[in-house]
Scaffold this active site. Structure first.
Site, PDB file in Angstrom:
ATOM      1  N   ASN A  33      34.026  37.145  37.922  1.00 57.64           N
ATOM      2  CA  ASN A  33      35.254  37.426  38.667  1.00 57.64           C
ATOM      3  C   ASN A  33      36.056  38.452  37.870  1.00 57.64           C
ATOM      4  O   ASN A  33      36.712  38.121  36.891  1.00 57.64           O
ATOM      5  CB  ASN A  33      36.066  36.144  38.866  1.00 57.64           C
ATOM      6  CG  ASN A  33      37.350  36.394  39.642  1.00 57.64           C
ATOM      7  OD1 ASN A  33      37.528  37.452  40.250  1.00 57.64           O
ATOM      8  ND2 ASN A  33      38.243  35.418  39.635  1.00 57.64           N
ATOM      9  N   TRP A  34      35.982  39.713  38.314  1.00 60.13           N
ATOM     10  CA  TRP A  34      36.651  40.783  37.582  1.00 60.13           C
ATOM     11  C   TRP A  34      38.158  40.789  37.806  1.00 60.13           C
ATOM     12  O   TRP A  34      38.884  41.492  37.105  1.00 60.13           O
ATOM     13  CB  TRP A  34      36.070  42.137  38.003  1.00 60.13           C
ATOM     14  CG  TRP A  34      34.685  42.386  37.494  1.00 60.13           C
ATOM     15  CD1 TRP A  34      33.890  41.525  36.792  1.00 60.13           C
ATOM     16  CD2 TRP A  34      33.925  43.594  37.651  1.00 60.13           C
ATOM     17  NE1 TRP A  34      32.682  42.098  36.503  1.00 60.13           N
ATOM     18  CE2 TRP A  34      32.674  43.386  37.020  1.00 60.13           C
ATOM     19  CE3 TRP A  34      34.167  44.814  38.261  1.00 60.13           C
ATOM     20  CZ2 TRP A  34      31.678  44.363  36.991  1.00 60.13           C
ATOM     21  CZ3 TRP A  34      33.179  45.792  38.234  1.00 60.13           C
ATOM     22  CH2 TRP A  34      31.955  45.563  37.600  1.00 60.13           C
ATOM     23  N   LYS A  35      38.634  40.047  38.807  1.00 57.85           N
ATOM     24  CA  LYS A  35      40.061  39.975  39.124  1.00 57.85           C
ATOM     25  C   LYS A  35      40.638  41.382  39.323  1.00 57.85           C
ATOM     26  O   LYS A  35      39.932  42.267  39.812  1.00 57.85           O
ATOM     27  CB  LYS A  35      40.815  39.173  38.057  1.00 57.85           C
ATOM     28  CG  LYS A  35      40.201  37.783  37.846  1.00 57.85           C
ATOM     29  CD  LYS A  35      41.020  36.900  36.951  1.00 57.85           C
ATOM     30  CE  LYS A  35      40.351  35.545  36.791  1.00 57.85           C
ATOM     31  NZ  LYS A  35      41.158  34.613  35.987  1.00 57.85           N
ATOM     32  N   HIS A  59      40.650  30.558  44.845  1.00 57.14           N
ATOM     33  CA  HIS A  59      40.857  30.645  43.392  1.00 57.14           C
ATOM     34  C   HIS A  59      42.257  30.154  43.059  1.00 57.14           C
ATOM     35  O   HIS A  59      43.207  30.328  43.827  1.00 57.14           O
ATOM     36  CB  HIS A  59      40.663  32.086  42.915  1.00 57.14           C
ATOM     37  CG  HIS A  59      40.578  32.207  41.428  1.00 57.14           C
ATOM     38  ND1 HIS A  59      41.699  32.210  40.623  1.00 57.14           N
ATOM     39  CD2 HIS A  59      39.507  32.301  40.596  1.00 57.14           C
ATOM     40  CE1 HIS A  59      41.317  32.311  39.363  1.00 57.14           C
ATOM     41  NE2 HIS A  59      39.999  32.368  39.314  1.00 57.14           N
ATOM     42  N   GLU A  97      44.506  31.224  41.238  1.00 53.86           N
ATOM     43  CA  GLU A  97      45.549  32.250  41.270  1.00 53.86           C
ATOM     44  C   GLU A  97      46.002  32.530  42.696  1.00 53.86           C
ATOM     45  O   GLU A  97      47.184  32.777  42.937  1.00 53.86           O
ATOM     46  CB  GLU A  97      45.021  33.524  40.593  1.00 53.86           C
ATOM     47  CG  GLU A  97      44.831  33.346  39.102  1.00 53.86           C
ATOM     48  CD  GLU A  97      43.823  34.295  38.484  1.00 53.86           C
ATOM     49  OE1 GLU A  97      43.536  34.140  37.288  1.00 53.86           O
ATOM     50  OE2 GLU A  97      43.320  35.185  39.216  1.00 53.86           O
ATOM     51  N   GLU A 119      37.393  24.689  38.657  1.00 54.66           N
ATOM     52  CA  GLU A 119      38.144  25.370  37.604  1.00 54.66           C
ATOM     53  C   GLU A 119      39.304  24.501  37.148  1.00 54.66           C
ATOM     54  O   GLU A 119      40.257  24.303  37.886  1.00 54.66           O
ATOM     55  CB  GLU A 119      38.691  26.717  38.063  1.00 54.66           C
ATOM     56  CG  GLU A 119      38.555  27.084  39.510  1.00 54.66           C
ATOM     57  CD  GLU A 119      39.435  28.267  39.882  1.00 54.66           C
ATOM     58  OE1 GLU A 119      39.163  29.354  39.379  1.00 54.66           O
ATOM     59  OE2 GLU A 119      40.381  28.095  40.662  1.00 54.66           O
ATOM     60  N   GLY A 144      41.979  31.401  31.144  1.00 57.89           N
ATOM     61  CA  GLY A 144      42.715  32.433  30.435  1.00 57.89           C
ATOM     62  C   GLY A 144      43.576  31.917  29.301  1.00 57.89           C
ATOM     63  O   GLY A 144      44.377  32.666  28.730  1.00 57.89           O
ATOM     64  N   SER A 186      37.260  29.667  31.069  1.00 54.21           N
ATOM     65  CA  SER A 186      36.993  30.211  29.737  1.00 54.21           C
ATOM     66  C   SER A 186      35.536  30.058  29.307  1.00 54.21           C
ATOM     67  O   SER A 186      35.240  29.719  28.154  1.00 54.21           O
ATOM     68  CB  SER A 186      37.933  29.581  28.693  1.00 54.21           C
ATOM     69  OG  SER A 186      39.278  29.919  28.980  1.00 54.21           O
ATOM     70  N   GLY A 230      35.617  34.657  34.117  1.00 50.55           N
ATOM     71  CA  GLY A 230      36.680  35.643  34.195  1.00 50.55           C
ATOM     72  C   GLY A 230      36.570  36.685  33.108  1.00 50.55           C
ATOM     73  O   GLY A 230      35.786  37.625  33.184  1.00 50.55           O
ATOM     74  N   GLY A 231      37.378  36.533  32.056  1.00 51.92           N
ATOM     75  CA  GLY A 231      37.492  37.554  31.022  1.00 51.92           C
ATOM     76  C   GLY A 231      36.178  37.981  30.406  1.00 51.92           C
ATOM     77  O   GLY A 231      35.952  39.169  30.158  1.00 51.92           O
TER      78      GLY A 231
END
Length: 252
Positions: free
Chosen positions: A9-11, A96, A98, A168, A174, A214, A235-236
């Site tokens: 997930n590059w967001k 998601h 967010e 999640e 994050g 994470s 994610g990151g």
């Protein structure tokens, strides 16, 4: 056999040049997946076509990070599943944390999005999970169970098997905190038990449940080794080619 999935997930990150370079680095790596393993890249909307045209591996797919609940119309700024289908996009991330937090997407609204995604034969990656306050109160099982019930339980057994679930723990997204592999397994086992209660064990055992919180190259193999963890929504670490390549190779 459940699909084992490494989903990136590059967001809202990367310029087009950086996105293309990242994808090139990952696609050029020697990654051998079997028929039950796949990698999915949820890229920003402007990069969908570029990414889709680059895919050169039968086990790799491009996903959208969201879609709207209507087929078309006067919804400025939204993206429809019809548009995604016209680009041959086969996956979409829905619910998601967010989107739930910043855009106040409810379980009922997500049910509408799931409906239209399946109508257009696009596989939803449906996200669920609890914030820290719920985890501290030890009511995470009930919280996540309600998310499943209100968004998924109107589906038939045949349709619910077309959905991928991503758990999640919001407190581990994050933050650098990660649920232990045992905590991930406990929740994934509970989710499968909830699904089995509604649809039966045979159906529940076919649904892939990913862990998102994470995930890194250093912990992916341990997390993915758990019996009810079928990969990760990353994610990151998915923005770093070497990290995500290692994560893909950690699929069991």
């Amino acid at each position: 056999m459940r699909k084992q999935i490494a989903a990136a997930n590059w967001k809202m990150n990367l310029t087009i040049d950086k996105a293309e370079a990242l994808l090139n680095d990952i696609l050029s790596a020697q990654i051998n997946l079997n028929e039950d393993q796949l990698a999915v890249f949820a890229v920003p909307f402007p990069y969908l076509q570029m990414a889709q045209q680059k895919i050169n591996n039968n086990n790799f797919f491009i996903a959208a990070q969201n879609c709207y609940s209507k087929k078309s119309g006067a919804y400025t700024g939204e993206v429809s599943v019809e548009m995604l289908q016209s680009l041959n996009i086969q996956y979409v991330v829905l619910g998601h944390s967010e989107r739930r937090e910043y855009f106040e997407e409810s379980n009922q609204f997500l049910a509408e999005k799931l409906n239209i995604a399946l109508e257009y034969n696009i596989t939803p990656i449906f996200c669920c999970g609890e914030p820290l306050s719920i985890r501290d109160a030890q009511t995470q099982n009930e919280f996540v169970e309600k998310q499943l019930e209100e968004s998924l339980f109107h589906f038939s057994a045949e349709d619910v098997q077309k959905i991928v679930i991503a758990y999640e723990p919001i407190w581990a997204i994050g933050t650098g905190k990660t649920a232990t592999s045992l905590q991930a397994q406990e929740m994934h086992a509970h989710l499968r038990k909830v699904l089995a209660g509604k649809y039966g064990n045979d159906v529940a055992d076919t649904i892939s449940v990913l862990y998102g919180g994470s995930v890194k190259a250093s912990n992916a193999k341990e997390i993915f080794s758990q019996p009810d963890v079928d990969g990760g929504l990353v994610g990151g670490a998915s923005l770093i080619a070497d990290e995500f390549i290692t994560i893909i190779k950690s699929l069991k």
